[in-house]
Write an enzyme that holds these catalytic residues in place. Sequence first.
Site, short mmCIF file in Angstrom:
data_model
loop_
_atom_site.label_atom_id
_atom_site.label_comp_id
_atom_site.label_asym_id
_atom_site.label_seq_id
_atom_site.Cartn_x
_atom_site.Cartn_y
_atom_site.Cartn_z
N ILE A 146 -85.50 42.66 -4.23
CA ILE A 146 -84.26 43.42 -4.35
C ILE A 146 -83.97 43.76 -5.81
O ILE A 146 -83.64 44.90 -6.15
CB ILE A 146 -83.10 42.63 -3.72
CG1 ILE A 146 -83.29 42.55 -2.20
CG2 ILE A 146 -81.76 43.28 -4.05
CD1 ILE A 146 -82.32 41.63 -1.50
N VAL A 223 -74.01 41.26 -5.34
CA VAL A 223 -74.56 41.59 -4.03
C VAL A 223 -75.51 40.48 -3.56
O VAL A 223 -76.29 40.67 -2.64
CB VAL A 223 -75.31 42.94 -4.06
CG1 VAL A 223 -74.33 44.09 -4.16
CG2 VAL A 223 -76.31 42.99 -5.22
N GLY A 224 -75.41 39.32 -4.22
CA GLY A 224 -76.27 38.19 -3.88
C GLY A 224 -75.60 37.26 -2.89
O GLY A 224 -75.57 37.51 -1.68
N ARG A 225 -75.00 36.20 -3.42
CA ARG A 225 -74.27 35.24 -2.59
C ARG A 225 -72.96 34.88 -3.27
O ARG A 225 -72.90 34.71 -4.49
CB ARG A 225 -75.11 33.97 -2.34
CG ARG A 225 -76.22 34.16 -1.31
CD ARG A 225 -75.66 34.40 0.08
NE ARG A 225 -76.68 34.54 1.11
CZ ARG A 225 -77.12 35.72 1.55
NH1 ARG A 225 -76.66 36.83 1.01
NH2 ARG A 225 -78.00 35.77 2.51
N ASP A 249 -69.36 42.32 -3.06
CA ASP A 249 -69.72 42.51 -1.66
C ASP A 249 -69.85 41.18 -0.94
O ASP A 249 -69.92 41.14 0.28
CB ASP A 249 -71.04 43.28 -1.55
CG ASP A 249 -71.39 43.63 -0.11
OD1 ASP A 249 -70.53 44.20 0.58
OD2 ASP A 249 -72.52 43.32 0.32
N GLU A 254 -65.83 34.03 3.55
CA GLU A 254 -65.92 35.29 4.29
C GLU A 254 -65.56 35.06 5.76
O GLU A 254 -66.09 34.12 6.36
CB GLU A 254 -67.33 35.88 4.17
CG GLU A 254 -67.72 36.24 2.76
CD GLU A 254 -69.13 36.82 2.66
OE1 GLU A 254 -69.74 37.10 3.73
OE2 GLU A 254 -69.63 36.99 1.54
N HIS A 273 -69.40 42.53 2.82
CA HIS A 273 -70.79 42.09 2.97
C HIS A 273 -71.62 43.16 3.71
O HIS A 273 -72.30 42.86 4.69
CB HIS A 273 -70.85 40.76 3.71
CG HIS A 273 -72.07 39.95 3.38
ND1 HIS A 273 -72.04 38.58 3.28
CD2 HIS A 273 -73.36 40.30 3.13
CE1 HIS A 273 -73.26 38.13 2.99
NE2 HIS A 273 -74.07 39.17 2.89
#
Length: 310
Positions: A146, A223-225, A249, A254, A273
């Site tokens: 990625i 955009v990872g964790r 994101d 969540e 997400h």
Amino acid sequence: MNIHNILVAGSYEKEFQEQLPAETSQSFRFKQVDDITEEDLSWADAYVGFKPCRGFRFADLKWVHSFNAGVNNCLEIDGWKEHEILLTRTVCSFGQRISEYCLSYVLRDLQNHHYFEGKQREKKWAPKTPQMVKDQTIVIFGTGEIGQEAAKIFSSLGAAVYGVSQSGKQKTHFQKVVETGSAGTLAAQADWIISTLPLTKETNKLFDRTFFSHLNEAAFINVGRGHTVNEQALIEALNCRKVRCAVLDVLETEPLPETSELWGRDDIVITPHISAVTELNEAISCFLDTLKKIENNDAIPNRVDFLKGY
């Protein structure tokens, strides 16, 4: 490795039938994840799905394939190495999806979308010159598939792209890659910090007060964790302008609770997400490709390294 019985966590018979070869030596059993029993697990050689079922145990399993790119929900279970279980993850269009997501928010900022939307509401003609990607310095944390795809996109537009990884191994499309411990000096030069990092012991809360103190009004995209970021430290960094703005994101919790102060900030964009949604057909295709490699004793590039956590 011989795989005969495959337990699929989800009612995906139709989607599998569309991609399975006319003749297959494997038997498939499709069960909703909440309906999987101990008997199902005892029957299976392989388990496939988005997450482990309740009461998951290895039994006679030889292989587990995650439909996700991240496998932290699997690695919460102990005993992988001891039971000599093969764990693989889905690799598909995540890199392109995430790269386009990041590029969209970089362009949104550089092209002054928010500013011009406001002037339109005020009915004011107020020119402001956009910036260009080629003049940006972008530091990407995580230089796997990625991160490399994101580096390819931004470097093709002329940006100076640097990488940060645990090993510091040099990768294509990065001007330079440094080890995580040396990231502070590099981050201080960044216009943009983009994190594509998985969640591991080493990355948990990596982006903390110490990290943010190095920045000089950089924008931050995650955009990872979510658990790689200390959210309170991020808020403090925004308040003192160490961080100019943030696009998140992924979050620590969540869905993000309505009571979170992150919602109400003009300097934060929150998305649910969605930067790399798993397309089921792509996930099945990756699974079948991995199965073929196992049958042929080929190298398995999407095999999870338990020491690294991805």
